[in-house]
Write an enzyme that holds these catalytic residues in place. Sequence first.
Site, PDB file in Angstrom:
ATOM      1  N   SER A  10      -2.541  10.807   6.123  1.00 32.47           N
ATOM      2  CA  SER A  10      -1.156  11.080   6.525  1.00 32.47           C
ATOM      3  C   SER A  10      -0.311  11.663   5.393  1.00 32.47           C
ATOM      4  O   SER A  10       0.902  11.730   5.501  1.00 32.47           O
ATOM      5  CB  SER A  10      -0.501   9.805   7.061  1.00 32.47           C
ATOM      6  OG  SER A  10      -1.128   9.368   8.241  1.00 32.47           O
ATOM      7  N   ASN A  51     -15.374  11.130   3.140  1.00 34.46           N
ATOM      8  CA  ASN A  51     -14.696  10.091   2.354  1.00 34.46           C
ATOM      9  C   ASN A  51     -15.130  10.124   0.885  1.00 34.46           C
ATOM     10  O   ASN A  51     -15.038   9.125   0.183  1.00 34.46           O
ATOM     11  CB  ASN A  51     -14.961   8.704   2.958  1.00 34.46           C
ATOM     12  CG  ASN A  51     -14.027   7.645   2.393  1.00 34.46           C
ATOM     13  OD1 ASN A  51     -12.840   7.875   2.211  1.00 34.46           O
ATOM     14  ND2 ASN A  51     -14.570   6.474   2.090  1.00 34.46           N
ATOM     15  N   HIS A  74       0.861  -1.181   0.000  1.00 36.83           N
ATOM     16  CA  HIS A  74       0.000   0.000   0.000  1.00 36.83           C
ATOM     17  C   HIS A  74       0.902   1.238   0.000  1.00 36.83           C
ATOM     18  O   HIS A  74       1.076   1.900   1.013  1.00 36.83           O
ATOM     19  CB  HIS A  74      -0.892  -0.059   1.251  1.00 36.83           C
ATOM     20  CG  HIS A  74      -1.879   1.055   1.360  1.00 36.83           C
ATOM     21  ND1 HIS A  74      -2.312   1.545   2.573  1.00 36.83           N
ATOM     22  CD2 HIS A  74      -2.539   1.766   0.413  1.00 36.83           C
ATOM     23  CE1 HIS A  74      -3.183   2.515   2.370  1.00 36.83           C
ATOM     24  NE2 HIS A  74      -3.339   2.664   1.073  1.00 36.83           N
ATOM     25  N   PHE A 124       2.868  20.073   2.349  1.00 40.63           N
ATOM     26  CA  PHE A 124       2.544  20.151   0.927  1.00 40.63           C
ATOM     27  C   PHE A 124       3.818  20.186   0.076  1.00 40.63           C
ATOM     28  O   PHE A 124       4.682  19.352   0.255  1.00 40.63           O
ATOM     29  CB  PHE A 124       1.584  21.319   0.660  1.00 40.63           C
ATOM     30  CG  PHE A 124       0.325  21.225   1.473  1.00 40.63           C
ATOM     31  CD1 PHE A 124      -0.564  20.174   1.282  1.00 40.63           C
ATOM     32  CD2 PHE A 124       0.037  22.145   2.484  1.00 40.63           C
ATOM     33  CE1 PHE A 124      -1.718  20.045   2.047  1.00 40.63           C
ATOM     34  CE2 PHE A 124      -1.114  22.031   3.256  1.00 40.63           C
ATOM     35  CZ  PHE A 124      -1.987  20.978   3.030  1.00 40.63           C
ATOM     36  N   LYS A 145      -0.251  10.775   1.864  1.00 40.29           N
ATOM     37  CA  LYS A 145       0.282   9.929   0.786  1.00 40.29           C
ATOM     38  C   LYS A 145      -0.028  10.489  -0.607  1.00 40.29           C
ATOM     39  O   LYS A 145       0.872  10.614  -1.441  1.00 40.29           O
ATOM     40  CB  LYS A 145      -0.274   8.502   0.917  1.00 40.29           C
ATOM     41  CG  LYS A 145       0.203   7.551  -0.183  1.00 40.29           C
ATOM     42  CD  LYS A 145       0.089   6.098   0.235  1.00 40.29           C
ATOM     43  CE  LYS A 145      -1.331   5.674   0.483  1.00 40.29           C
ATOM     44  NZ  LYS A 145      -2.039   5.203  -0.705  1.00 40.29           N
TER      45      LYS A 145
END
Length: 588
Positions: free
Chosen positions: A260, A374, A236, A500, A262
């Site tokens: 987090s 979501n 993942h 960022f 990704k």
Amino acid sequence: MLAIDESELNQHAMKWIEGIKKFTEAEDVVVCDGTPEEFKQISNELIKSGEFIKLNENRYPNSFLYRSDRTDVARSEERTFIAAPDASMAGSLNNHMTLQQVSEVWNKFFRGAYRGKTMFVIPYALGPLNSRFTDYGIEITDSRYVVLNLHYITRMGKQVIGSMPEKFVKGVHATGTLDPGNKFIIHIPWDKPEGVDADILSVNTNYGGNALLSKKCHALRIASVRARKEGWLAEHMLLLEVEDPHGRKVYITGAFPSASGKTNLAMINPPKQYAEAGWKTRLLSDDIAWMKMKDGMLYATNPENGFFAVVPGTNYRTNKNAMITLSRNTIFTNTGMTKTGEPWWEGLDPLQEELYDWKGVLRKPDGEPIAHPNSRFTSPLSNYPFLSDRSEDPEGVPVSAILFGGRRASLVPLVYEAFNWNHGVFMGATMGVEKTAASEGKVGELRRDPMAMRPFCGYNISDYFRHWIEMGRKLSRRPKIFYVNWFRRRQDGSFIWPGFSENFRVIEWILYRLDHNDNAIETPIGYIPENINTDGLNLTKQDMEELFRIDRDGWREEMKSIGDYFSQIGNIPEDLLIEFEMEKRRIS
């Protein structure tokens, strides 16, 4: 769409499809060909039935909004199962299901499940075609929404039918009644119950990771079992290409639990001063990486062909490349929508006027979120503006660094490097995320998410750790392993690090460490930077000290927590326990 008898699928596939058709009592069967004409036909059918809303063609060409059932809005870990003859094969972090229970679900919920419906057969491939990574599957479904999502996230249809092998991953999905109490996402990686000829079963759901069986179900849970058996890794992880001003390209993978950072890291652009100096970044994968050995190294690829990513919080400041990607040929799931037919979510410019929330209610944007937290966008990989030219490389790309990361408000430094491979495995095995809001439970409570695979490892997690240790032994040129934490906070609760695109400054140090032994300070938990470029950032000396402060008392508490966690899992590999003891000694 092709009739079953004109599809040219091999006899093994045909026989299996006929068996499923008979059992589910489908009215008719079509094999998906993956053509634009098919996409248009099915999307028009969904618009006609009210399941799709065509978005503003001028602003979002060929894009649609889909609203799922209100109880069917996310992956359901508590309804996700690993079927095995023995519970120890699934392990303590998975929900085990007996083969007898699988048979009961199959007979109760799949018999007659397609009565009066069309059965869609979706032949797909994971990984670049005709490569050493290519793995084939067929998903059978009654959901047009699933068909169109797989159009974007897999290589599917005519391009894979001719090369479909006799052995492929078999997935069966039935929308059912969407009863949450009878939702099942079942993986059967080992022995099959008598009469159940499938590797993946999904029923009473039509949402994302539960129903798009090529994604988490095949590419991670089923693939991870196979990877352990065959000596590779199904992870993942993001996969990123970084090119320095001299034209040297380096490839990095990274495992991050949800929320987090990704996707933002996978889609990172170098800050202005780096871009002007000649640094470049290109994406290979935002979510899954398969890694195989060659010449003593790990080579990686993206098994997928598109994005299915969380959209709230995305804007031109936080992730410009995602905004470009989702601006056309995109399926939005559970976002809001303006009166002019444009998708909207929290993170975009605030609106004062009424708009439709994710449930379809027209209201002012106050109170509950307009977009579901979501909510997602599905886009083909080809939409991405900076795609690596090696994304279809049949050999994959050589991995030089592996990143692990979690969301920690304190304790964990901005970045640190493992002492060696086994120490890096220990770092990944113990990574975690702190709960950040009262609605998520106790603030500061830690959820361990080993290698970000807690919801996705198809077998016992302690055996998974053992597999990582064994892979390290086989590699003569191991990637270096690093841990990053963008989320350390000041006393007032504000984030210290700007995050960022500025995370690229950390990437710069990581790349330097691949070839150099200096610019690092040894600490009890690993190597931290001696210097990191902060030119132009509004960071004080105190901020920098806090970003890299090693709180020994806090780390002693962390070791106690890790000890409890290892006890819960059980059967931890000896090599990992040695790393644990060494870490405790260094911290004491």
